[in-house]
Design a protein around this motif. Structure first.
Motif, mmCIF file in Angstrom:
data_model
loop_
_atom_site.group_PDB
_atom_site.id
_atom_site.type_symbol
_atom_site.label_atom_id
_atom_site.label_comp_id
_atom_site.label_asym_id
_atom_site.label_seq_id
_atom_site.Cartn_x
_atom_site.Cartn_y
_atom_site.Cartn_z
ATOM 1 N N ASP A 57 52.724 134.336 57.680
ATOM 2 C CA ASP A 57 53.310 135.098 58.776
ATOM 3 C C ASP A 57 52.240 135.525 59.764
ATOM 4 O O ASP A 57 52.547 135.962 60.875
ATOM 5 C CB ASP A 57 54.025 136.340 58.223
ATOM 6 C CG ASP A 57 55.153 135.965 57.289
ATOM 7 O OD1 ASP A 57 56.085 135.279 57.747
ATOM 8 O OD2 ASP A 57 55.086 136.327 56.097
ATOM 9 N N ARG B 116 51.466 138.751 67.284
ATOM 10 C CA ARG B 116 52.877 138.582 66.867
ATOM 11 C C ARG B 116 53.792 138.510 68.080
ATOM 12 O O ARG B 116 54.729 137.706 68.106
ATOM 13 C CB ARG B 116 53.265 139.694 65.916
ATOM 14 C CG ARG B 116 52.535 139.565 64.574
ATOM 15 C CD ARG B 116 52.812 140.701 63.650
ATOM 16 N NE ARG B 116 54.124 140.480 63.031
ATOM 17 C CZ ARG B 116 54.710 141.349 62.243
ATOM 18 N NH1 ARG B 116 54.138 142.506 61.983
ATOM 19 N NH2 ARG B 116 55.864 141.070 61.705
ATOM 20 N N GLN C 73 52.979 124.279 62.815
ATOM 21 C CA GLN C 73 53.823 125.467 62.727
ATOM 22 C C GLN C 73 53.382 126.508 63.744
ATOM 23 O O GLN C 73 52.251 126.493 64.201
ATOM 24 C CB GLN C 73 53.785 126.057 61.309
ATOM 25 C CG GLN C 73 52.404 126.401 60.810
ATOM 26 C CD GLN C 73 52.388 126.801 59.351
ATOM 27 O OE1 GLN C 73 52.846 127.873 59.010
ATOM 28 N NE2 GLN C 73 51.870 125.935 58.500
ATOM 29 N N VAL D 216 52.563 130.285 64.325
ATOM 30 C CA VAL D 216 52.172 131.462 63.545
ATOM 31 C C VAL D 216 51.220 132.313 64.394
ATOM 32 O O VAL D 216 50.386 131.769 65.112
ATOM 33 C CB VAL D 216 51.527 131.035 62.196
ATOM 34 C CG1 VAL D 216 50.337 130.154 62.403
ATOM 35 C CG2 VAL D 216 51.179 132.225 61.354
#
Length: 116
Positions: free
Chosen positions: A47, A112, A71, A73
């Motif tokens: 994550d 994030r 991916q 992330v």
């Protein structure tokens, strides 16, 4: 939440682990080489990734680039080589070593948000 810590200095990795635990990361895995980082991310998608530039074998920047091909992330570089990261990945979120927990918290929030 699971964090992948790409760091070859044991004490620094422990400090990052403790800081991430305080931020709510319940699972943390530390690797010290580029290839191990890529393999680990493939088998246990994180994550969040934190990465240093120089590793025992390979480069944290190269590892992150390879992982991001597969991916999405959030990534925070924690390094004493800020300028190297800025040259290779100008948009990267970077925290300079030595770092404090508050600086890492802010960097994780920015990474994030960018990855969302």
């Amino acid at each position: 939440m699971h964090a992948l810590i790409i760091e070859d200095e044991f004490l620094v990795a422990l400090n990052i682990e403790d800081s991430l635990e305080a931020l709510g990361f319940t699972s943390r895995e530390t690797v010290a080489t580029e290839d191990k980082a890529v393999t680990t991310a493939r088998h246990h998608p994180p994550d969040l990734i934190t990465a240093d530039v120089r590793l025992l074998r390979g480069s944290g920047i190269a590892a992150v680039k390879r992982i991001l091909q597969e991916q999405t992330v959030p990534v925070v570089f924690i390094t004493g080589n800020v300028e190297v990261v800025r040259q290779e990945m100008p948009e990267a979120v970077v925290v300079s070593k030595p770092f404090g927990e508050e600086a890492l918290r802010r960097a994780v929030a920015v990474a994030r948000a960018r990855a969302a």
